[in-house]
Design an enzyme around this catalytic site. Structure first.
Site, PDB file in Angstrom:
ATOM      1  N   LYS A   1       0.823  -1.222   0.000  1.00  0.00           N
ATOM      2  CA  LYS A   1       0.000   0.000   0.000  1.00  0.00           C
ATOM      3  C   LYS A   1       0.858   1.274   0.000  1.00  0.00           C
ATOM      4  CE  LYS A   1      -1.140   1.401   4.687  1.00  0.00           C
ATOM      5  NZ  LYS A   1      -2.264   1.724   5.570  1.00  0.00           N
ATOM      6  N   ASP A   2       2.153   1.124   0.320  1.00  0.00           N
ATOM      7  CA  ASP A   2       3.038   2.298   0.299  1.00  0.00           C
ATOM      8  C   ASP A   2       3.650   2.538  -1.072  1.00  0.00           C
ATOM      9  OD1 ASP A   2       4.308   1.680   3.655  1.00  0.00           O
ATOM     10  OD2 ASP A   2       2.569   2.808   2.949  1.00  0.00           O
TER      11      ASP A   2
ATOM     12  N   ARG B   1      -7.895   8.692   4.099  1.00  0.00           N
ATOM     13  CA  ARG B   1      -8.861   7.640   3.787  1.00  0.00           C
ATOM     14  C   ARG B   1      -9.600   7.201   5.050  1.00  0.00           C
ATOM     15  NH1 ARG B   1      -8.685   2.517   4.988  1.00  0.00           N
ATOM     16  NH2 ARG B   1      -6.479   2.655   5.564  1.00  0.00           N
ATOM     17  N   ARG B   2      -8.882   7.033   6.129  1.00  0.00           N
ATOM     18  CA  ARG B   2      -9.523   6.605   7.377  1.00  0.00           C
ATOM     19  C   ARG B   2     -10.398   7.726   7.929  1.00  0.00           C
ATOM     20  NH1 ARG B   2      -3.912   3.787   9.230  1.00  0.00           N
ATOM     21  NH2 ARG B   2      -4.330   1.733   8.330  1.00  0.00           N
TER      22      ARG B   2
ATOM     23  N   ARG C   1       1.718  11.121  13.347  1.00  0.00           N
ATOM     24  CA  ARG C   1       2.827  10.532  12.582  1.00  0.00           C
ATOM     25  C   ARG C   1       3.546   9.535  13.456  1.00  0.00           C
ATOM     26  NH1 ARG C   1       5.270   9.431   8.978  1.00  0.00           N
ATOM     27  NH2 ARG C   1       7.209  10.582   8.834  1.00  0.00           N
TER      28      ARG C   1
HETATM   29  N1  LIG Z   1       2.678   3.659   5.782  1.00  0.00           N
HETATM   30  C1  LIG Z   1       2.218   3.019   6.921  1.00  0.00           C
HETATM   31  C2  LIG Z   1       1.860   1.582   6.679  1.00  0.00           C
HETATM   32  N2  LIG Z   1       2.165   0.913   5.545  1.00  0.00           N
HETATM   33  C3  LIG Z   1       1.640  -0.369   5.651  1.00  0.00           C
HETATM   34  C4  LIG Z   1       0.997  -0.460   6.880  1.00  0.00           C
HETATM   35  C5  LIG Z   1       0.223  -1.598   7.406  1.00  0.00           C
HETATM   36  C6  LIG Z   1       0.705  -2.958   6.963  1.00  0.00           C
HETATM   37  C7  LIG Z   1       0.295  -3.318   5.541  1.00  0.00           C
HETATM   38  O1  LIG Z   1      -0.620  -2.699   4.957  1.00  0.00           O
HETATM   39  O2  LIG Z   1       0.899  -4.252   5.015  1.00  0.00           O
HETATM   40  C8  LIG Z   1       1.165   0.746   7.543  1.00  0.00           C
HETATM   41  C9  LIG Z   1       0.702   1.095   8.912  1.00  0.00           C
HETATM   42  C10 LIG Z   1      -0.794   1.332   9.000  1.00  0.00           C
HETATM   43  O3  LIG Z   1      -1.433   1.656   7.989  1.00  0.00           O
HETATM   44  O4  LIG Z   1      -1.311   1.187  10.114  1.00  0.00           O
END
Ligand SMILES: NCc1[nH]cc(CCC(=O)O)c1CC(=O)O
Length: 325
Positions: free
Chosen positions: A83-84, A131-132, A149
């Protein structure tokens, strides 16, 4: 070049979550192929800056440092949280494997074991994700959403210290850092659609090596996960939205082999939303599964754009630009 004797070098961010998930993937690769792997910690700009995520242009900051090392050849492959990753492919790099995803849902970690519905009006909820905020504000406009953060431990500390009443984090991340006991509620996708690709990991390497000396990385690819996250990320790409946009998407392989995709674009104040769902006959084990998943994501995104989703994305991006110094 990795010799038969020398362990392969896996580039990872230094956070607890990143090193844990990298070790998970390394152990899976070694179990399936016998190839020894060593973790090479890399520091990303996103790990050291105090700026808010939206001021940094989204989570791409975490990724750039790892990709620089891949391009330089100082590591053989890298593990990212999918997702990053920006949806645009990186020149010369490929996602050689997307292992089976963990629980993609978002989780609430509140004081006193409180569930989301039990939070009192005005309670403070920390999250760094538009999004959240957008989706939670639509459910509970009476709560105070606070930008935060830092890594999972830092965020959870704001609840134990009493600074915040709750924080929202990805369930998968909490499991990986050993803090799943802090979870007091979990949001079903019908309530809060996860980020596209949430819970999934991505193994990235230089393109020419994926078909050659790193061909063994394919041993940990999971076809159903790859089909699902491809559909989810195609929605994001088609909406021309970044990782920090108020876009949620979740795809599931159905019992009959089809793929059900749900997506939502929600204004960050929770007042406007476009939510759509669409299924397609996608057999993950079929050679054309990825193309079919892309087609599903594209079709759903276009349906949402016709209903005004792109305007909500543009407004949110303008708002985020306004927040950047
Ligand atoms: N950039 C933060 C990030 N990137 C991936 C995850 C969660 C783990 C995942 O999605 O694999 C998180 C932390 C969160 O959103 O709580």
């Amino acid at each position: 070049m990795t010799t038969a004797a020398a362990p392969a070098r896996l580039g990872t961010r230094r956070s607890t979550m990143a090193t844990t998930q990298s070790r998970m993937v390394a152990d899976l690769i070694t179990a399936r192929t016998g190839v020894p792997i060593e973790l090479e910690p890399i520091t990303s700009f996103g790990d050291v800056t105090k700026a808010h995520l939206t001021q940094l242009g989204g989570t791409g900051v975490f990724v750039t440092a790892l990709r620089d090392e891949l391009a330089a050849g100082t590591v053989d492959f890298a593990v990212h949280s999918l997702k990053d990753l920006p949806t645009a492919p990186a020149d010369g790099l490929v996602l050689a494997a997307i292992p089976e995803r963990d629980d993609p849902r978002d989780a609430l970690c509140a004081r006193d074991g409180l569930k989301f519905a039990d939070l009192p009006a005005g309670a403070t909820v920390g999250t760094g994700s538009p999004r959240r905020v957008a989706q939670l504000a639509a459910l509970r406009p009476d709560l105070a959403y606070v930008p935060i953060r830092g890594n999972a431990e830092t965020r959870l500390g704001k609840v134990t210290s009493g600074e915040l009443d709750a924080v929202v984090l990805a369930y998968a991340g909490l499991v990986r850092v050993g803090r799943v006991d802090d979870v007091t509620d979990v949001f079903e996708p019908e309530q809060v659609l996860p980020a596209p690709g949430q819970g999934a990991l991505a193994v990235e390497c230089r393109t020419e090596r994926a078909a050659a000396d790193l061909g063994y990385l394919a041993s940990v690819d999971h076809a159903a996960t790859r089909a699902a996250v491809t559909a989810e990320r195609t929605v994001l790409a088609e909406l021309e939205a970044g990782c920090a946009a108020p876009v949620g998407a979740h795809a599931q392989v159905l019992a009959d082999g089809g793929l059900m995709l749900r997506a939502a674009v929600v204004a960050t104040d929770g007042t406007a939303a476009v939510r759509r769902a669409r299924a397609a006959a996608v057999d993950p084990d079929d050679a054309g599964a990825v193309a079919a998943a892309e087609g599903l994501g594209r079709a759903l995104a276009r349906e949402m754009i016709a209903a005004g989703a792109d305007r909500i994305v543009a407004a949110a991006e303008a708002e985020a630009q306004g927040a950047r110094p």
